[in-house]
Design a protein around this motif. Structure first.
Motif, mmCIF file in Angstrom:
data_model
loop_
_atom_site.group_PDB
_atom_site.id
_atom_site.type_symbol
_atom_site.label_atom_id
_atom_site.label_comp_id
_atom_site.label_asym_id
_atom_site.label_seq_id
_atom_site.Cartn_x
_atom_site.Cartn_y
_atom_site.Cartn_z
ATOM 1 N N ASP A 272 0.860 -1.185 0.000
ATOM 2 C CA ASP A 272 0.000 0.000 0.000
ATOM 3 C C ASP A 272 0.897 1.235 0.000
ATOM 4 O OD1 ASP A 272 -1.825 2.005 0.364
ATOM 5 O OD2 ASP A 272 -2.914 1.015 1.979
ATOM 6 N N ILE A 273 0.973 1.896 -1.154
ATOM 7 C CA ILE A 273 1.835 3.071 -1.293
ATOM 8 C C ILE A 273 1.392 4.196 -0.364
ATOM 9 C CG2 ILE A 273 2.594 4.874 -2.911
ATOM 10 C CD1 ILE A 273 3.895 2.208 -3.362
ATOM 11 N N ARG A 274 0.110 4.218 0.005
ATOM 12 C CA ARG A 274 -0.390 5.318 0.832
ATOM 13 C C ARG A 274 0.300 5.393 2.189
ATOM 14 N NH1 ARG A 274 -6.551 3.835 0.683
ATOM 15 N NH2 ARG A 274 -5.500 1.857 1.092
ATOM 16 N N ARG A 275 0.869 4.293 2.648
ATOM 17 C CA ARG A 275 1.560 4.318 3.946
ATOM 18 C C ARG A 275 2.820 5.179 3.891
ATOM 19 N NH1 ARG A 275 5.021 -0.918 5.502
ATOM 20 N NH2 ARG A 275 5.868 0.696 6.849
ATOM 21 N N TYR A 276 3.307 5.483 2.674
ATOM 22 C CA TYR A 276 4.493 6.323 2.512
ATOM 23 C C TYR A 276 4.141 7.768 2.150
ATOM 24 C CZ TYR A 276 6.993 1.895 2.572
ATOM 25 O OH TYR A 276 7.489 0.666 2.937
ATOM 26 N N VAL A 277 2.858 8.102 2.171
ATOM 27 C CA VAL A 277 2.443 9.468 1.862
ATOM 28 C C VAL A 277 2.667 10.356 3.083
ATOM 29 C CG1 VAL A 277 0.482 10.964 1.287
ATOM 30 C CG2 VAL A 277 0.755 8.770 0.113
ATOM 31 N N ARG A 278 3.342 11.457 2.882
ATOM 32 C CA ARG A 278 3.590 12.430 3.941
ATOM 33 C C ARG A 278 3.027 13.786 3.509
ATOM 34 N NH1 ARG A 278 4.183 8.160 5.444
ATOM 35 N NH2 ARG A 278 6.024 7.110 6.291
ATOM 36 N N HIS A 279 2.977 14.716 4.436
ATOM 37 C CA HIS A 279 2.444 16.026 4.066
ATOM 38 C C HIS A 279 3.192 17.138 4.794
ATOM 39 C CE1 HIS A 279 0.342 15.708 7.952
ATOM 40 N NE2 HIS A 279 0.155 17.003 7.869
ATOM 41 N N GLN A 280 3.130 18.331 4.197
ATOM 42 C CA GLN A 280 3.672 19.529 4.832
ATOM 43 C C GLN A 280 2.646 20.654 4.660
ATOM 44 O OE1 GLN A 280 7.268 21.362 3.240
ATOM 45 N NE2 GLN A 280 7.889 21.972 5.301
ATOM 46 N N PRO A 281 2.292 21.320 5.753
ATOM 47 C CA PRO A 281 1.258 22.360 5.668
ATOM 48 C C PRO A 281 1.696 23.554 4.821
ATOM 49 C CG PRO A 281 1.602 21.659 7.946
ATOM 50 C CD PRO A 281 2.734 21.091 7.142
ATOM 51 N N ILE A 282 0.715 24.235 4.271
ATOM 52 C CA ILE A 282 0.894 25.540 3.630
ATOM 53 C C ILE A 282 0.141 26.538 4.502
ATOM 54 C CG2 ILE A 282 0.437 26.952 1.581
ATOM 55 C CD1 ILE A 282 0.510 24.331 -0.052
ATOM 56 N N TYR A 283 0.844 27.590 4.922
ATOM 57 C CA TYR A 283 0.259 28.536 5.870
ATOM 58 C C TYR A 283 -0.067 29.865 5.187
ATOM 59 C CZ TYR A 283 2.200 25.332 9.369
ATOM 60 O OH TYR A 283 2.513 24.226 10.115
ATOM 61 N N ARG A 284 -1.112 30.504 5.703
ATOM 62 C CA ARG A 284 -1.469 31.869 5.263
ATOM 63 C C ARG A 284 -1.167 32.832 6.410
ATOM 64 N NH1 ARG A 284 -5.866 31.055 3.058
ATOM 65 N NH2 ARG A 284 -5.400 31.656 0.907
ATOM 66 N N HIS A 285 -0.453 33.913 6.075
ATOM 67 C CA HIS A 285 -0.163 34.952 7.058
ATOM 68 C C HIS A 285 -1.002 36.173 6.717
ATOM 69 C CE1 HIS A 285 2.172 38.215 9.062
ATOM 70 N NE2 HIS A 285 2.288 37.289 10.006
ATOM 71 N N ALA A 286 -1.966 36.473 7.556
ATOM 72 C CA ALA A 286 -2.865 37.604 7.320
ATOM 73 C C ALA A 286 -3.286 38.190 8.662
ATOM 74 C CB ALA A 286 -4.096 37.156 6.529
ATOM 75 N N GLY A 287 -3.310 39.517 8.732
ATOM 76 C CA GLY A 287 -3.709 40.171 9.966
ATOM 77 C C GLY A 287 -2.796 39.877 11.129
ATOM 78 N N GLY A 288 -1.508 39.600 10.807
ATOM 79 C CA GLY A 288 -0.541 39.336 11.866
ATOM 80 C C GLY A 288 -0.621 37.938 12.452
ATOM 81 N N GLU A 289 -1.453 37.070 11.864
ATOM 82 C CA GLU A 289 -1.606 35.716 12.388
ATOM 83 C C GLU A 289 -1.341 34.674 11.312
ATOM 84 O OE1 GLU A 289 -5.460 35.284 14.060
ATOM 85 O OE2 GLU A 289 -5.090 36.671 15.732
#
Length: 408
Positions: free
Chosen positions: A184-201
């Protein structure tokens, strides 16, 4: 992978794929009648390399890099020897090619005279009989070895064997593809978040999902150098795409919730697994799924890339142009491509062009909401992004900032 013809190799054992592939391509080159330089590198003739597999692998990697720099093809035989096939048309310097190949495989263990011991030079079309005689030697050796290696019970065991050490070959790629059918290739799936910077947060805007290829290699085929030769590495990536899309199509509920980006080769968008995936995913869910198309595909396969983008648009997926070097923006108007996002690399090793007026002007011409600064690992990139009005960032620096916030 294209197979030229098989008329005089039909009787070969099925696991003699490396030699078959080379002979087929050799015959095709010979029939073209175009001048080619063919260099046979006989690693097996050096006794020191038999006991030092790490040294042999290092020389093979150096040879692969030198071959790539010369715009040539590299074919490894079953015993680790290689053939470099380089075009001679257009005034390509014959001596320079031989010199670079020789330098790549020269070291104290080879006696300091690699040209005399390792290098055997021929030319097509005139030297075809001699080259075929050399290749016949490898056929006989591979035929004998096949009698020993034919008892391997599974691709997984075959890929763990010492006999597969070194760069990818057609045979090892075939074993990997068989392995993909079992795991099962899905066991090797990883992720990295993409963040939004708006209003100082900072807020999570989505995530990029990818297959952890290095982890897959470490567990399943640790002795292989999967990134060389490049053409087989791309075949490997395509096979991964197909398997992953098929598995997600079988279980679409296993896709992460929210906005996600998936890395994929453009050829994979035009294949049956993608069509199966599209059919399995409802339209309303597709609007939250983006596919990242690498800059390399864009530059090398423009027509195919445009077709893939049109298809992704037609099926209501989002499109991201990935791996854009800042300096590239002064030569390529990426805004002309129908994309939702443009991922611009801003790591330390490419930060210098961000201060160039031409690069800044090119970025200012892009819609701010479509720019993602990725591989953000330094404060300078973050500062430049904020001054430009960029809101979307990805990288370990932002990951660390978010981790610190969570601790408070």
């Amino acid at each position: 992978m294209r197979v030229w013809e098989v008329d005089d190799v039909k009787a070969m054992p099925g696991d003699m794929v490396r030699e078959q592939d080379f002979i087929m391509r050799l015959r095709h080159r010979h029939r073209q009648g175009v001048p080619y330089l063919v260099v046979n590198i006989t690693f097996a003739s050096i006794a020191a390399l038999h006991a030092d597999l790490e040294l042999k692998e290092r020389l093979q990697r150096q040879l692969a890099e030198a071959t790539k720099q010369q715009g040539a093809e590299l074919h490894f035989m079953s015993n680790g020897d290689g053939f470099v096939v380089a075009p001679l048309a257009g005034g390509r310097p014959r001596a320079e090619t031989i010199e670079r190949i020789t330098a790549a495989v020269t070291c104290p263990e080879t006696g300091g005279d690699a040209a005399a011991q390792l290098i055997h030079v021929y030319e097509l079309p005139g030297g075809y009989p001699q080259i075929r005689e050399r290749s016949n030697h490898y056929i006989e050796a591979a035929r004998a070895a096949s009698q020993i290696g034919s008892a391997n019970p599974s691709p997984e065991l075959a890929l763990q064997s010492d006999s597969v050490r070194g760069p990818l070959t057609v045979w090892t790629l075939n074993q990997i593809e068989k392995l993909f059918e079992e795991i099962d290739i899905r066991r090797y799936v990883r992720h990295q978040p993409i963040y939004r910077h708006a209003g100082g947060e900072w807020q999570v805007a989505g995530a990029e999902y990818f297959v952890a290829v290095d982890e897959l290699k470490r567990e399943r085929f640790p002795r292989l150098d999967i990134r060389t030769p490049e053409r087989l590495f791309m075949e490997l990536c395509s096979a991964l795409d197909h398997r992953l899309l098929n598995q997600f199509a079988d279980r679409p509920e296993s896709l992460a919730a929210g906005m996600i980006n998936l890395n994929i080769a453009v050829e994979s968008v035009l294949g049956a697994p993608f069509a199966k995936f599209t059919k399995a995913v409802p339209v309303e869910r597709r609007r939250q799924i983006g596919f990242e198309i690498n800059r390399g595909d864009l530059l090398l396969n423009l027509d195919t890339t445009l077709t893939a983008i049109d298809l992704l648009r037609q099926e209501k997926f989002q499109v991201t142009l990935d791996a854009l070097h800042p300096a590239l923006l002064t030569y390529l108007n990426v805004a002309k491509f129908d994309a939702d996002y443009y991922k611009i690399r801003v790591s330390k090793d490419v930060i210098a062009p961000l201060s160039d007026p031409g690069v800044l002007q090119a970025m200012q011409a892009l819609p701010r909401e479509k720019i993602i600064f990725y591989r953000c690992d330094n404060e300078a990139a973050l500062d430049i992004g904020r001054k430009l009005g960029v809101e979307l960032f990805q990288g370990w620096l932002i990951d660390d900032l978010m981790a610190e916030e969570e601790k408070k």
